[in-house]
Design an enzyme around this catalytic site. Structure first.
Site, PDB file in Angstrom:
ATOM      1  N   LYS A  14       0.884  -1.176   0.000  1.00  0.00           N
ATOM      2  CA  LYS A  14       0.000   0.000   0.000  1.00  0.00           C
ATOM      3  C   LYS A  14       0.917   1.220   0.000  1.00  0.00           C
ATOM      4  O   LYS A  14       1.384   1.672   1.032  1.00  0.00           O
ATOM      5  CB  LYS A  14      -0.898  -0.015   1.248  1.00  0.00           C
ATOM      6  CG  LYS A  14      -2.239   0.695   1.097  1.00  0.00           C
ATOM      7  CD  LYS A  14      -2.154   2.162   0.733  1.00  0.00           C
ATOM      8  CE  LYS A  14      -1.826   3.057   1.900  1.00  0.00           C
ATOM      9  NZ  LYS A  14      -1.529   4.443   1.475  1.00  0.00           N
TER      10      LYS A  14
ATOM     11  N   GLU B 284      -0.432   7.565  -1.048  1.00  0.00           N
ATOM     12  CA  GLU B 284      -1.408   8.063  -2.030  1.00  0.00           C
ATOM     13  C   GLU B 284      -0.943   9.372  -2.657  1.00  0.00           C
ATOM     14  O   GLU B 284      -1.521   9.840  -3.633  1.00  0.00           O
ATOM     15  CB  GLU B 284      -2.787   8.245  -1.362  1.00  0.00           C
ATOM     16  CG  GLU B 284      -2.867   9.296  -0.258  1.00  0.00           C
ATOM     17  CD  GLU B 284      -2.400   8.792   1.124  1.00  0.00           C
ATOM     18  OE1 GLU B 284      -1.536   7.889   1.178  1.00  0.00           O
ATOM     19  OE2 GLU B 284      -2.888   9.346   2.128  1.00  0.00           O
ATOM     20  N   ARG B 285       0.133   9.976  -2.112  1.00  0.00           N
ATOM     21  CA  ARG B 285       0.568  11.277  -2.636  1.00  0.00           C
ATOM     22  C   ARG B 285       1.467  11.141  -3.867  1.00  0.00           C
ATOM     23  O   ARG B 285       1.511  12.031  -4.700  1.00  0.00           O
ATOM     24  CB  ARG B 285       1.259  12.073  -1.532  1.00  0.00           C
ATOM     25  CG  ARG B 285       0.204  12.558  -0.516  1.00  0.00           C
ATOM     26  CD  ARG B 285       0.821  13.371   0.567  1.00  0.00           C
ATOM     27  NE  ARG B 285       0.989  12.594   1.784  1.00  0.00           N
ATOM     28  CZ  ARG B 285       1.544  13.045   2.876  1.00  0.00           C
ATOM     29  NH1 ARG B 285       2.021  14.267   2.926  1.00  0.00           N
ATOM     30  NH2 ARG B 285       1.648  12.295   3.942  1.00  0.00           N
TER      31      ARG B 285
ATOM     32  N   SER C  44       5.056   8.240   9.596  1.00  0.00           N
ATOM     33  CA  SER C  44       5.198   9.131  10.755  1.00  0.00           C
ATOM     34  C   SER C  44       4.945   8.359  12.056  1.00  0.00           C
ATOM     35  O   SER C  44       4.252   7.333  12.055  1.00  0.00           O
ATOM     36  CB  SER C  44       4.222  10.290  10.623  1.00  0.00           C
ATOM     37  OG  SER C  44       2.912   9.785  10.531  1.00  0.00           O
TER      38      SER C  44
ATOM     39  N   CYS D 226      13.863  10.776   6.396  1.00  0.00           N
ATOM     40  CA  CYS D 226      13.831  10.422   7.822  1.00  0.00           C
ATOM     41  C   CYS D 226      15.240  10.457   8.408  1.00  0.00           C
ATOM     42  O   CYS D 226      15.404  10.463   9.620  1.00  0.00           O
ATOM     43  CB  CYS D 226      13.218   9.054   8.017  1.00  0.00           C
ATOM     44  SG  CYS D 226      14.234   7.763   7.324  1.00  0.00           S
TER      45      CYS D 226
ATOM     46  N   GLU E  62       9.215  16.843  14.577  1.00  0.00           N
ATOM     47  CA  GLU E  62       9.856  16.653  13.276  1.00  0.00           C
ATOM     48  C   GLU E  62       9.285  17.694  12.299  1.00  0.00           C
ATOM     49  O   GLU E  62       8.071  17.758  12.106  1.00  0.00           O
ATOM     50  CB  GLU E  62       9.542  15.229  12.773  1.00  0.00           C
ATOM     51  CG  GLU E  62      10.185  14.905  11.446  1.00  0.00           C
ATOM     52  CD  GLU E  62       9.825  13.504  10.954  1.00  0.00           C
ATOM     53  OE1 GLU E  62       8.653  13.099  11.080  1.00  0.00           O
ATOM     54  OE2 GLU E  62      10.728  12.818  10.438  1.00  0.00           O
TER      55      GLU E  62
HETATM   56  P1  NAD Z   1       2.387   9.097   6.969  1.00  0.00           P
HETATM   57  O1  NAD Z   1       2.476   8.473   8.321  1.00  0.00           O
HETATM   58  O2  NAD Z   1       1.432  10.228   6.782  1.00  0.00           O
HETATM   59  O3  NAD Z   1       1.938   7.995   5.884  1.00  0.00           O
HETATM   60  C1  NAD Z   1       2.618   6.777   5.755  1.00  0.00           C
HETATM   61  C2  NAD Z   1       1.639   5.731   5.220  1.00  0.00           C
HETATM   62  O4  NAD Z   1       0.584   5.554   6.175  1.00  0.00           O
HETATM   63  C3  NAD Z   1       0.984   6.125   3.904  1.00  0.00           C
HETATM   64  O5  NAD Z   1       0.901   4.984   3.081  1.00  0.00           O
HETATM   65  C4  NAD Z   1      -0.388   6.615   4.321  1.00  0.00           C
HETATM   66  O6  NAD Z   1      -1.384   6.399   3.342  1.00  0.00           O
HETATM   67  C5  NAD Z   1      -0.689   5.776   5.563  1.00  0.00           C
HETATM   68  N1  NAD Z   1      -1.537   6.488   6.519  1.00  0.00           N
HETATM   69  C6  NAD Z   1      -1.555   7.822   6.777  1.00  0.00           C
HETATM   70  N2  NAD Z   1      -2.467   8.094   7.727  1.00  0.00           N
HETATM   71  C7  NAD Z   1      -3.024   6.916   8.085  1.00  0.00           C
HETATM   72  C8  NAD Z   1      -4.032   6.550   9.047  1.00  0.00           C
HETATM   73  N3  NAD Z   1      -4.626   7.454   9.816  1.00  0.00           N
HETATM   74  N4  NAD Z   1      -4.337   5.263   9.147  1.00  0.00           N
HETATM   75  C9  NAD Z   1      -3.738   4.325   8.383  1.00  0.00           C
HETATM   76  N5  NAD Z   1      -2.792   4.609   7.461  1.00  0.00           N
HETATM   77  C10 NAD Z   1      -2.432   5.892   7.326  1.00  0.00           C
HETATM   78  O7  NAD Z   1       3.868   9.490   6.537  1.00  0.00           O
HETATM   79  P2  NAD Z   1       4.332  10.342   5.276  1.00  0.00           P
HETATM   80  O8  NAD Z   1       3.949  11.771   5.494  1.00  0.00           O
HETATM   81  O9  NAD Z   1       3.910   9.675   4.036  1.00  0.00           O
HETATM   82  O10 NAD Z   1       5.916  10.189   5.381  1.00  0.00           O
HETATM   83  C11 NAD Z   1       6.734  11.012   6.159  1.00  0.00           C
HETATM   84  C12 NAD Z   1       7.039  10.394   7.498  1.00  0.00           C
HETATM   85  O11 NAD Z   1       7.632   9.113   7.320  1.00  0.00           O
HETATM   86  C13 NAD Z   1       8.040  11.202   8.297  1.00  0.00           C
HETATM   87  O12 NAD Z   1       7.621  11.214   9.646  1.00  0.00           O
HETATM   88  C14 NAD Z   1       9.336  10.432   8.138  1.00  0.00           C
HETATM   89  O13 NAD Z   1      10.268  10.609   9.173  1.00  0.00           O
HETATM   90  C15 NAD Z   1       8.821   9.033   8.114  1.00  0.00           C
HETATM   91  N6  NAD Z   1       9.780   8.137   7.494  1.00  0.00           N
HETATM   92  C16 NAD Z   1      10.458   7.298   8.310  1.00  0.00           C
HETATM   93  C17 NAD Z   1      11.404   6.449   7.787  1.00  0.00           C
HETATM   94  C18 NAD Z   1      12.170   5.514   8.677  1.00  0.00           C
HETATM   95  O14 NAD Z   1      12.835   4.656   8.144  1.00  0.00           O
HETATM   96  N7  NAD Z   1      12.120   5.651   9.989  1.00  0.00           N
HETATM   97  C19 NAD Z   1      11.650   6.454   6.406  1.00  0.00           C
HETATM   98  C20 NAD Z   1      10.927   7.317   5.587  1.00  0.00           C
HETATM   99  C21 NAD Z   1       9.983   8.164   6.160  1.00  0.00           C
END
Ligand code: NAD
Length: 505
Positions: A179, A182-183, A232, A287, A389
């Site tokens: 999955k 979506e962006r 996140s 990240c 962050e």
């Molecule tokens: P996000 O948490 O908004 O989304 C990540 C995924 O979760 C997406 O596929 C999204 O559709 C899904 N999602 C979002 N809200 C949801 C909900 N309420 N319920 C279920 N699924 C949901 O993260 P993002 O904005 O796409 O990415 C940036 C974040 O990811 C930053 O915090 C970054 O630090 C983190 N990140 C961490 C690593 C790592 O290895 N630790 C690597 C890359 C990014």
């Protein structure tokens, strides 16, 4: 900006080897450099996700029994196809994410390295064997696939982070449901289609696009045996809690605040050249982005800021296809507003904005979601810009009076993804790497992202679960150990009745 949505291309799902574009709901996909809506992404409902799970489950028995060497051969062909189609993949990343083409190439290369690691599956899955653990008794452990497993990935590495997960999961004999974010969904879908061309049987790899509804279905469905999540921290924590409560294996990687300690003896020119890329590359949407410089002593802080300010005048911000640019726009208008809000809050809380990117405009792309590189001095640990962050091109400077004070600051932070130290003092560096409470540590290396044959993961609230992503940990994550103990007694030996705990003698 709006657009005639019915005329826009639809990014669909990959289910049982076919692209499916029909869906009751869809979402806008933007070009972040122009703010235009360029595509719509189909949003999978419960029934669509369940059809992907059913396809994966049907494909599992045959894939599970496919010899590891044959699974690895699919990965060899997949690697070749990724290299042949690199330009197209990087174009898709750039159009939807906005990162500059050289950065997209770097991302893809790091992803391909995970495919290379997966090519060694036969070696990785050999298991463990002990002959004669007792008389005529041999014992071995083997690593069996889990079944159908899922990956949920973030926007910031739309090609690489999915590649952290499914090459390893697939060569271990699992079937996979991805999955993506979506962006910026197109590159992940495009790459998954290459797997079919590489010879992967239909149904083994599936992609469902969508939002919370798709994720909830994956978490609730008892056919999903394990979930890998990257995103996140609030979502990571909730996914880990829910998946674990449902009896699934889960690893959920979250957010970060990565600090670099600048020691008074550091080679300051080197530290600045390293940190300018680590802080502002990919617009800080990594990240592992280096978002806090912790200077030890005011002399180090002043020298660092003066040189960094000079270096920042050389930065160029532009669009993905312009390889001469250093970084591009942020992902959405909402995210830009959030990043600008953190700079406003830092100023309001008494920090000093030394270089201000809030009003930065790119000629010809005035509507794009750009924020210029920003440097903020005299930040303190109580400020929200420090605690949270930001995920933008913003470098904070915190001044401390000793290395221990700098380390205590890092240890007290809720995140523990990456960190580094700039110093010429080996003893200080060794103490730092030994004692700091962070999962990935650099010594004069600002982005200590482990290579594909190590594993990637933070500590504290940057990772929920025990096993890190990719590398050796991924083989453990995507398999379950079974230990078999076998006796073939000699026909001439009569076994004694034994009521005590067997000691296999
Ligand atoms: P996000 O948490 O908004 O989304 C990540 C995924 O979760 C997406 O596929 C999204 O559709 C899904 N999602 C979002 N809200 C949801 C909900 N309420 N319920 C279920 N699924 C949901 O993260 P993002 O904005 O796409 O990415 C940036 C974040 O990811 C930053 O915090 C970054 O630090 C983190 N990140 C961490 C690593 C790592 O290895 N630790 C690597 C890359 C990014």
């Amino acid at each position: 900006m709006t657009s005639n949505s019915s005329a826009l291309p639809i990014v669909g799902h990959l289910i049982n080897g076919e692209i499916v574009t029909t869906s009751a709901r869809s979402l806008d996909v933007f070009n972040p450099a122009t703010a235009e809506i360029t595509k719509r992404v189909a949003v999978a409902d419960k029934a669509t996700v369940e059809s992907a799970i059913a396809a994966a489950q049907a494909a599992f028995p045959e894939w599970r029994n496919t010899p590891p060497i044959k699974r690895a051969r699919v990965m060899f062909r997949f690697k070749q196809l990724l290299e042949e189609h690199a330009d197209e993949i990087c174009r898709l990343i750039g159009e939807e994410h906005g990162k500059i083409v050289h950065d997209a190439q770097g991302e893809l290369q790091r992803g391909i390295e995970n495919v290379e690691f997966a090519c060694s599956a036969p070696e990785l899955l050999k298991g463990e064997h002990s002959k004669n653990v007792g008389s005529n008794i041999d014992s071995w452990s083997e690593f069996q696939p889990l079944g159908v497993v899922a990956g949920i990935t973030p926007f910031n590495f739309p090609a690489m982070v999915p590649l952290w997960m499914y090459p390893a999961a697939l060569v271990c004999g699992n079937c996979f449901i991805l999955k993506p974010s979506e962006r910026d969904p197109s590159s992940a879908l495009y790459i998954a289609q290459l797997l079919k061309e590489a010879g992967l049987p239909d149904g083994v790899m599936n992609v469902v696009n969508g939002d919370k509804e798709a994720v909830d279905t994956l978490l609730e469905d008892e056919r999903i045996m394990a979930v890998s999540f990257v995103g996140s921290t609030p979502i990571a924590e909730s996914i880990y809690t829910r998946a674990s409560a449902a009896g699934k294996r889960c690893q959920a990687l979250g957010g970060a605040k990565n600090h670099a300690i600048i020691m008074p003896d550091a080679d300051m020119d080197n530290a600045v050249s390293q940190l300018v890329g680590a802080a502002f590359g990919s617009s800080g949407e990594r990240c592992m982005a280096l978002s806090v410089a912790v200077a030890v002593g005011d002399a180090a802080a002043d020298a660092f800021i003066s040189k960094m300010q000079d270096k920042m005048t050389e930065l160029t911000i532009g669009v993905a296809s312009d390889a001469s640019s250093d970084f591009g726009p942020l992902i959405t208008a909402q995210h830009k507003a959030k990043v600008v809000g953190y700079i406003d809050s830092a100023e309001h809380d008494g920090a000093q904005v030394v270089v201000d990117g809030r009003e930065h405009k790119v000629d010809g792309f005035e509507s794009g979601f750009f924020v210029g590189a920003t440097l903020i001095d005299r930040v303190s640990a109580q400020m929200s810009c420090y605690q949270e962050e930001i995920f933008g091109p913003v470098l904070l400077v915190v001044r401390t009076q000793s290395m221990q004070e700098a380390m205590d600051l890092i240890d007290a932070h809720e995140y523990g993804n990456g960190t580094c130290i700039f110093t010429r003092d080996g003893e200080a560096a060794r103490y730092f790497s030994d004692m700091i409470k962070v999962g990935m540590v650099g010594i004069n290396v600002p982005l200590p992202v482990p290579v594909a044959y190590h594993s990637f993961g933070g500590w504290k609230r940057s990772l929920f679960g025990d096993l890190h992503a990719y590398g050796p940990d991924s083989i453990r994550f995507y398999t379950k150990r079974k230990t078999i103990t076998q006796r073939w007694p000699s026909a001439s030996v009569r076994e004694n009745v034994n009521f005590s705990m067997p000691n296999l003698e």
